[in-house]
Write a protein that holds these residues in place. Structure first.
Motif, PDB file in Angstrom:
ATOM      1  N   THR A  21       0.851  -1.172   0.000  1.00 56.47           N
ATOM      2  CA  THR A  21       0.000   0.000   0.000  1.00 56.47           C
ATOM      3  C   THR A  21       0.894   1.232   0.000  1.00 56.47           C
ATOM      4  OG1 THR A  21      -1.680  -1.181   1.236  1.00 56.47           O
ATOM      5  CG2 THR A  21      -1.802   1.213   1.256  1.00 56.47           C
ATOM      6  N   GLN A  23       2.065   4.720   0.858  1.00 50.70           N
ATOM      7  CA  GLN A  23       1.896   5.705   1.924  1.00 50.70           C
ATOM      8  C   GLN A  23       2.301   7.064   1.383  1.00 50.70           C
ATOM      9  OE1 GLN A  23       0.552   4.839   4.894  1.00 50.70           O
ATOM     10  NE2 GLN A  23       0.368   2.791   4.027  1.00 50.70           N
ATOM     11  N   GLN A  52      -1.878   1.050  -7.749  1.00 51.49           N
ATOM     12  CA  GLN A  52      -1.868   0.266  -6.514  1.00 51.49           C
ATOM     13  C   GLN A  52      -2.127  -1.173  -6.896  1.00 51.49           C
ATOM     14  OE1 GLN A  52      -1.407   0.868  -3.043  1.00 51.49           O
ATOM     15  NE2 GLN A  52      -1.461  -1.343  -3.061  1.00 51.49           N
ATOM     16  N   SER A  59      -7.523  -6.413  -2.150  1.00 52.31           N
ATOM     17  CA  SER A  59      -8.242  -5.146  -2.207  1.00 52.31           C
ATOM     18  C   SER A  59      -8.850  -4.968  -3.582  1.00 52.31           C
ATOM     19  CB  SER A  59      -7.296  -3.970  -1.949  1.00 52.31           C
ATOM     20  OG  SER A  59      -6.771  -4.051  -0.663  1.00 52.31           O
ATOM     21  N   SER A  63     -12.472  -0.468  -2.212  1.00 52.79           N
ATOM     22  CA  SER A  63     -11.937  -0.379  -0.853  1.00 52.79           C
ATOM     23  C   SER A  63     -10.630   0.402  -0.865  1.00 52.79           C
ATOM     24  CB  SER A  63     -11.783  -1.785  -0.246  1.00 52.79           C
ATOM     25  OG  SER A  63     -10.869  -2.548  -0.986  1.00 52.79           O
ATOM     26  N   GLY A  64      -9.520  -0.241  -0.626  1.00 56.98           N
ATOM     27  CA  GLY A  64      -8.267   0.483  -0.479  1.00 56.98           C
ATOM     28  C   GLY A  64      -7.494   0.739  -1.753  1.00 56.98           C
ATOM     29  N   HIS A  67      -7.441   4.357  -3.020  1.00 60.31           N
ATOM     30  CA  HIS A  67      -6.762   5.194  -2.025  1.00 60.31           C
ATOM     31  C   HIS A  67      -5.244   5.075  -2.199  1.00 60.31           C
ATOM     32  CE1 HIS A  67      -6.330   7.472   1.657  1.00 60.31           C
ATOM     33  NE2 HIS A  67      -5.475   6.557   2.092  1.00 60.31           N
ATOM     34  N   GLY A  68      -4.755   3.853  -2.366  1.00 65.06           N
ATOM     35  CA  GLY A  68      -3.332   3.639  -2.592  1.00 65.06           C
ATOM     36  C   GLY A  68      -2.869   4.244  -3.907  1.00 65.06           C
ATOM     37  N   ALA A  70      -4.238   6.838  -5.364  1.00 65.36           N
ATOM     38  CA  ALA A  70      -4.248   8.294  -5.166  1.00 65.36           C
ATOM     39  C   ALA A  70      -2.992   8.740  -4.414  1.00 65.36           C
ATOM     40  CB  ALA A  70      -5.502   8.723  -4.409  1.00 65.36           C
ATOM     41  N   ASN A  71      -2.583   7.968  -3.417  1.00 63.53           N
ATOM     42  CA  ASN A  71      -1.346   8.293  -2.693  1.00 63.53           C
ATOM     43  C   ASN A  71      -0.143   8.233  -3.622  1.00 63.53           C
ATOM     44  OD1 ASN A  71      -2.731   8.633  -0.304  1.00 63.53           O
ATOM     45  ND2 ASN A  71      -2.113   6.669   0.575  1.00 63.53           N
TER      46      ASN A  71
END
Length: 114
Positions: A21, A23, A52, A59, A63-64, A67-68, A70-71
Protein backbone atom coordinates in the motif's frame (compact mmCIF):
# COMPACT_ATOMS: atom_id res chain seq x y z
CA UNK A 1 -12.77 -23.91 -21.70
CA UNK A 2 -12.40 -24.29 -17.94
CA UNK A 3 -8.79 -25.40 -18.36
CA UNK A 4 -7.97 -22.24 -20.35
CA UNK A 5 -9.53 -20.06 -17.66
CA UNK A 6 -7.54 -21.83 -14.94
CA UNK A 7 -4.33 -21.52 -16.96
CA UNK A 8 -4.97 -17.80 -17.47
CA UNK A 9 -5.64 -17.29 -13.77
CA UNK A 10 -2.51 -19.27 -12.87
CA UNK A 11 -0.43 -17.15 -15.23
CA UNK A 12 -1.83 -13.98 -13.70
CA UNK A 13 -0.93 -15.25 -10.23
CA UNK A 14 2.63 -15.94 -11.34
CA UNK A 15 2.97 -12.48 -12.90
CA UNK A 16 1.50 -10.62 -9.94
CA UNK A 17 4.02 -8.94 -7.68
CA UNK A 18 3.79 -8.43 -3.98
CA UNK A 19 1.14 -5.96 -2.95
CA UNK A 20 2.15 -2.89 -1.02
CA UNK A 21 0.00 0.00 0.00
CA UNK A 22 1.42 3.35 -1.01
CA UNK A 23 1.90 5.71 1.92
CA UNK A 24 1.97 9.45 1.41
CA UNK A 25 5.37 11.08 1.68
CA UNK A 26 5.65 14.44 3.40
CA UNK A 27 5.95 16.07 -0.05
CA UNK A 28 2.96 14.07 -1.33
CA UNK A 29 0.85 15.41 1.55
CA UNK A 30 1.25 18.91 0.08
CA UNK A 31 -0.30 17.91 -3.27
CA UNK A 32 -4.02 18.66 -3.65
CA UNK A 33 -6.64 17.35 -6.08
CA UNK A 34 -8.90 19.78 -7.95
CA UNK A 35 -11.69 19.53 -10.52
CA UNK A 36 -11.30 23.22 -11.40
CA UNK A 37 -8.76 24.05 -14.10
CA UNK A 38 -5.79 25.70 -12.39
CA UNK A 39 -5.33 29.48 -12.88
CA UNK A 40 -3.20 30.94 -15.67
CA UNK A 41 -0.28 31.54 -13.29
CA UNK A 42 -0.02 27.78 -12.68
CA UNK A 43 2.44 25.86 -14.84
CA UNK A 44 1.58 22.47 -16.35
CA UNK A 45 4.34 20.08 -15.31
CA UNK A 46 3.04 16.94 -17.03
CA UNK A 47 0.75 13.97 -16.70
CA UNK A 48 1.17 11.21 -14.16
CA UNK A 49 -0.34 7.81 -13.37
CA UNK A 50 -0.57 6.34 -9.88
CA UNK A 51 -1.09 2.62 -9.36
CA UNK A 52 -1.87 0.27 -6.51
CA UNK A 53 -1.37 -3.46 -6.86
CA UNK A 54 -4.36 -5.24 -5.36
CA UNK A 55 -3.71 -8.84 -6.29
CA UNK A 56 -2.21 -10.34 -3.14
CA UNK A 57 -3.92 -7.98 -0.73
CA UNK A 58 -7.35 -8.84 -2.12
CA UNK A 59 -8.24 -5.15 -2.21
CA UNK A 60 -10.39 -3.74 -4.95
CA UNK A 61 -11.03 -0.28 -6.31
CA UNK A 62 -13.97 0.28 -3.99
CA UNK A 63 -11.94 -0.38 -0.85
CA UNK A 64 -8.27 0.48 -0.48
CA UNK A 65 -7.10 0.19 -4.08
CA UNK A 66 -8.01 3.67 -5.27
CA UNK A 67 -6.76 5.19 -2.02
CA UNK A 68 -3.33 3.64 -2.59
CA UNK A 69 -3.36 4.74 -6.25
CA UNK A 70 -4.25 8.29 -5.17
CA UNK A 71 -1.35 8.29 -2.69
CA UNK A 72 1.02 7.07 -5.41
CA UNK A 73 -0.30 9.78 -7.76
CA UNK A 74 0.27 12.51 -5.15
CA UNK A 75 3.78 11.24 -4.35
CA UNK A 76 4.74 11.15 -8.04
CA UNK A 77 3.29 14.63 -8.61
CA UNK A 78 5.42 15.96 -5.74
CA UNK A 79 8.53 14.30 -7.21
CA UNK A 80 7.81 16.16 -10.48
CA UNK A 81 7.68 19.47 -8.58
CA UNK A 82 3.91 19.86 -8.74
CA UNK A 83 1.46 20.72 -5.99
CA UNK A 84 -1.92 20.35 -7.76
CA UNK A 85 -3.46 17.42 -9.64
CA UNK A 86 -6.21 18.43 -12.04
CA UNK A 87 -8.79 16.15 -13.64
CA UNK A 88 -7.85 12.93 -11.87
CA UNK A 89 -9.61 9.94 -13.40
CA UNK A 90 -9.61 6.22 -12.91
CA UNK A 91 -10.12 3.85 -15.84
CA UNK A 92 -13.29 1.81 -15.52
CA UNK A 93 -12.99 -1.72 -14.23
CA UNK A 94 -13.58 -4.63 -16.61
CA UNK A 95 -15.31 -8.01 -16.26
CA UNK A 96 -12.19 -9.70 -14.86
CA UNK A 97 -12.05 -7.20 -11.98
CA UNK A 98 -15.34 -8.65 -10.72
CA UNK A 99 -13.55 -11.94 -10.06
CA UNK A 100 -9.96 -10.93 -9.34
CA UNK A 101 -8.56 -7.85 -7.56
CA UNK A 102 -6.66 -6.11 -10.36
CA UNK A 103 -4.39 -3.07 -10.06
CA UNK A 104 -6.11 0.24 -9.40
CA UNK A 105 -4.96 3.24 -11.46
CA UNK A 106 -5.50 6.99 -11.33
CA UNK A 107 -4.28 9.53 -13.87
CA UNK A 108 -4.16 13.31 -13.81
CA UNK A 109 -2.41 16.46 -14.95
CA UNK A 110 0.20 17.88 -12.59
CA UNK A 111 0.50 21.66 -12.10
CA UNK A 112 2.82 23.82 -10.06
CA UNK A 113 0.85 26.72 -8.61
CA UNK A 114 2.10 29.62 -6.50
Amino acid sequence: MRTKALLGLSAALLLAGCSTTHQLTSAGQQVKFTDTKPAAECQLVGEVTGTQSNWLSGSNAESGGLHGAANDLRNKAAEMGGNVIYGATSPSQNLLSSFAPLDSKMMGQVYKCP
